[in-house]
Design an enzyme around this catalytic site. Structure first.
Site, PDB file in Angstrom:
ATOM      1  N   ASN A  73      26.602  28.815   2.585  1.00  0.00           N
ATOM      2  CA  ASN A  73      27.808  29.053   3.376  1.00  0.00           C
ATOM      3  C   ASN A  73      27.865  28.006   4.491  1.00  0.00           C
ATOM      4  O   ASN A  73      26.963  27.924   5.329  1.00  0.00           O
ATOM      5  CB  ASN A  73      27.759  30.479   3.955  1.00  0.00           C
TER       6      ASN A  73
ATOM      7  N   HIS B 167      29.596  27.212   9.499  1.00  0.00           N
ATOM      8  CA  HIS B 167      29.211  26.812  10.855  1.00  0.00           C
ATOM      9  C   HIS B 167      29.193  25.310  11.069  1.00  0.00           C
ATOM     10  O   HIS B 167      29.068  24.848  12.202  1.00  0.00           O
ATOM     11  CB  HIS B 167      27.912  27.505  11.258  1.00  0.00           C
TER      12      HIS B 167
ATOM     13  N   HIS C 202      34.262  31.106   4.525  1.00  0.00           N
ATOM     14  CA  HIS C 202      35.059  32.276   4.900  1.00  0.00           C
ATOM     15  C   HIS C 202      36.326  31.773   5.575  1.00  0.00           C
ATOM     16  O   HIS C 202      36.268  31.207   6.660  1.00  0.00           O
ATOM     17  CB  HIS C 202      34.239  33.150   5.857  1.00  0.00           C
TER      18      HIS C 202
ATOM     19  N   ARG D 235      39.089  32.731   7.565  1.00  0.00           N
ATOM     20  CA  ARG D 235      39.499  33.881   8.388  1.00  0.00           C
ATOM     21  C   ARG D 235      40.963  33.794   8.769  1.00  0.00           C
ATOM     22  O   ARG D 235      41.529  32.698   8.869  1.00  0.00           O
ATOM     23  CB  ARG D 235      38.657  33.918   9.671  1.00  0.00           C
TER      24      ARG D 235
ATOM     25  N   ARG E 277      39.158  30.429  12.714  1.00  0.00           N
ATOM     26  CA  ARG E 277      38.264  30.007  13.802  1.00  0.00           C
ATOM     27  C   ARG E 277      37.314  28.889  13.381  1.00  0.00           C
ATOM     28  O   ARG E 277      36.801  28.169  14.205  1.00  0.00           O
ATOM     29  CB  ARG E 277      37.478  31.189  14.356  1.00  0.00           C
TER      30      ARG E 277
ATOM     31  N   GLU F 292      35.315  33.627   0.885  1.00  0.00           N
ATOM     32  CA  GLU F 292      35.332  34.976   1.451  1.00  0.00           C
ATOM     33  C   GLU F 292      36.658  35.139   2.168  1.00  0.00           C
ATOM     34  O   GLU F 292      37.078  34.244   2.909  1.00  0.00           O
ATOM     35  CB  GLU F 292      34.205  35.142   2.470  1.00  0.00           C
TER      36      GLU F 292
ATOM     37  N   THR G 100      31.100  39.035  10.015  1.00  0.00           N
ATOM     38  CA  THR G 100      31.424  40.240   9.251  1.00  0.00           C
ATOM     39  C   THR G 100      30.436  41.355   9.597  1.00  0.00           C
ATOM     40  O   THR G 100      29.228  41.155   9.542  1.00  0.00           O
ATOM     41  CB  THR G 100      31.346  39.930   7.735  1.00  0.00           C
TER      42      THR G 100
ATOM     43  N   GLU H 238      28.659  41.749  -3.886  1.00  0.00           N
ATOM     44  CA  GLU H 238      27.698  41.103  -2.991  1.00  0.00           C
ATOM     45  C   GLU H 238      27.192  42.194  -2.045  1.00  0.00           C
ATOM     46  O   GLU H 238      27.958  42.745  -1.247  1.00  0.00           O
ATOM     47  CB  GLU H 238      28.333  39.969  -2.195  1.00  0.00           C
TER      48      GLU H 238
ATOM     49  N   HIS I  62      24.009  38.049   3.955  1.00  0.00           N
ATOM     50  CA  HIS I  62      24.282  38.343   5.361  1.00  0.00           C
ATOM     51  C   HIS I  62      22.988  38.531   6.125  1.00  0.00           C
ATOM     52  O   HIS I  62      22.206  39.423   5.830  1.00  0.00           O
ATOM     53  CB  HIS I  62      25.195  39.558   5.580  1.00  0.00           C
TER      54      HIS I  62
HETATM   55  N1  PXP Z   1      28.121  36.933   2.792  1.00  0.00           N
HETATM   56  C1  PXP Z   1      29.228  37.347   3.453  1.00  0.00           C
HETATM   57  C2  PXP Z   1      30.181  38.262   2.766  1.00  0.00           C
HETATM   58  C3  PXP Z   1      29.493  36.908   4.761  1.00  0.00           C
HETATM   59  O1  PXP Z   1      30.594  37.332   5.406  1.00  0.00           O
HETATM   60  C4  PXP Z   1      28.599  35.998   5.365  1.00  0.00           C
HETATM   61  C5  PXP Z   1      28.889  35.456   6.729  1.00  0.00           C
HETATM   62  O2  PXP Z   1      30.037  34.658   6.679  1.00  0.00           O
HETATM   63  C6  PXP Z   1      27.468  35.586   4.626  1.00  0.00           C
HETATM   64  C7  PXP Z   1      27.243  36.094   3.355  1.00  0.00           C
HETATM   65  C8  PXP Z   1      26.464  34.633   5.186  1.00  0.00           C
HETATM   66  O3  PXP Z   1      25.824  35.260   6.248  1.00  0.00           O
HETATM   67  P1  PXP Z   1      24.822  34.442   7.169  1.00  0.00           P
HETATM   68  O4  PXP Z   1      25.625  33.372   7.833  1.00  0.00           O
HETATM   69  O5  PXP Z   1      24.289  35.469   8.102  1.00  0.00           O
HETATM   70  O6  PXP Z   1      23.779  33.859   6.259  1.00  0.00           O
END
Ligand code: PXP
Length: 240
Positions: free
Chosen positions: A7, A10, A43, A45, A49, A70, A101, A151, A191
């Site tokens: 992901n 960031h 993601h 949003r 953001r 996402e 989330t 997931e 997550h």
């Molecule tokens: N899965 C989902 C559904 C999420 O919303 C997120 C955060 O955007 C992640 C995985 C990844 O989480 P993390 O950044 O804590 O690894």
């Protein structure tokens, strides 16, 4: 071997700190793939953001693995996904004020919306994943709704404050994964996973893929993105 979806939200968070055009999440996706990522997750949003429509459009054109977006269960997001055509969408709950989330989608509460939405996505050739808490009733509803993937939310496991609590959360994840896999659903998890807590989750045989963001991007600041991805790949591979 457990697959790794990276992901890259960031990377876009850092870009948006200055509202300019670097660092580009598209570069991050290419490097993550070169380091062995099996998929790229972002993601999109409602408040944009970090990730923006421009990013999902370019990622869809550029990446060689699978794009997973996402998103909330809104009409706006449905229209964007149908245009961009990712491999999959992961339906998540979204609150404006949340930092990230906060939990799984309440599949029971939203079952009538989800029933139509899942069919609509599938009819456009887009696989549907539902981000869900490791709760039997929620998983059973996902099975009924005919989603392609679930997931499992590992947030509670990651935030557990004692070993007992962590073990309880791990058991819930194991049971949820078994139940879903028995019914033919593909099972992912994510997550809050990081280099210290990922192994027990990666060793659950039913879990085919992990989506990990913050920990990988945080480590990448110090060791570089390719090494951060490789180290995570290595950790989740060894447990199988
Ligand atoms: N899965 C989902 C559904 C999420 O919303 C997120 C955060 O955007 C992640 C995985 C990844 O989480 P993390 O950044 O804590 O690894």
């Amino acid at each position: 071997m457990t697959k790794l979806g990276v992901n890259i939200d960031h990377v876009a968070t850092v870009r948006e700190a200055r509202k300019i055009d670097i660092p580009d999440p598209v570069y991050a996706a290419v490097l993550a793939e070169l380091a062995g990522a099996d998929g790229i997750t972002v993601h999109l949003r409602g408040d944009r953001r970090h990730i923006k429509e421009r990013d999902v459009e370019l990622l869809s054109a550029f990446i060689k693995t699978r794009l997973n977006i996402e998103m909330a269960t809104t009409g706006e997001m449905f229209d964007i996904a149908c245009r961009v055509k990712p491999f999959s969408v992961t339906l998540v709950p979204e609150k404006k004020e949340e930092v990230t989330t906060e939990g799984g989608l309440d599949v029971i509460l939203h079952q009538s919306t989800l029933k139509t939405l899942i069919k609509d996505y599938q009819s456009h050739g887009i696989k549907v994943s539902i981000f869900v808490d490791p709760d039997h009733e929620q998983i059973k509803r996902c099975i009924k709704l005919n989603t392609d993937i679930i997931e499992i939310n590992t947030g509670r496991y990651a935030e557990a404050e004692s070993e007992n609590e962590r073990k309880d959360e791990l058991d819930k994840i194991i049971n949820a994964a078994k139940l879903a896999a028995r019914s033919g659903l593909k099972v992912a998890a994510g997550h809050g996973l990081n280099y210290r807590n990922v192994k027990p989750i990666a060793s659950i045989p039913e879990i085919e893929e992990l989506n990990i963001g913050h920990a990988i991007i945080a480590r990448a600041i110090f060791v570089g993105l390719e090494r951060a991805v490789r180290e995570m790949k290595d950790l989740i591979k060894k447990e199988k």
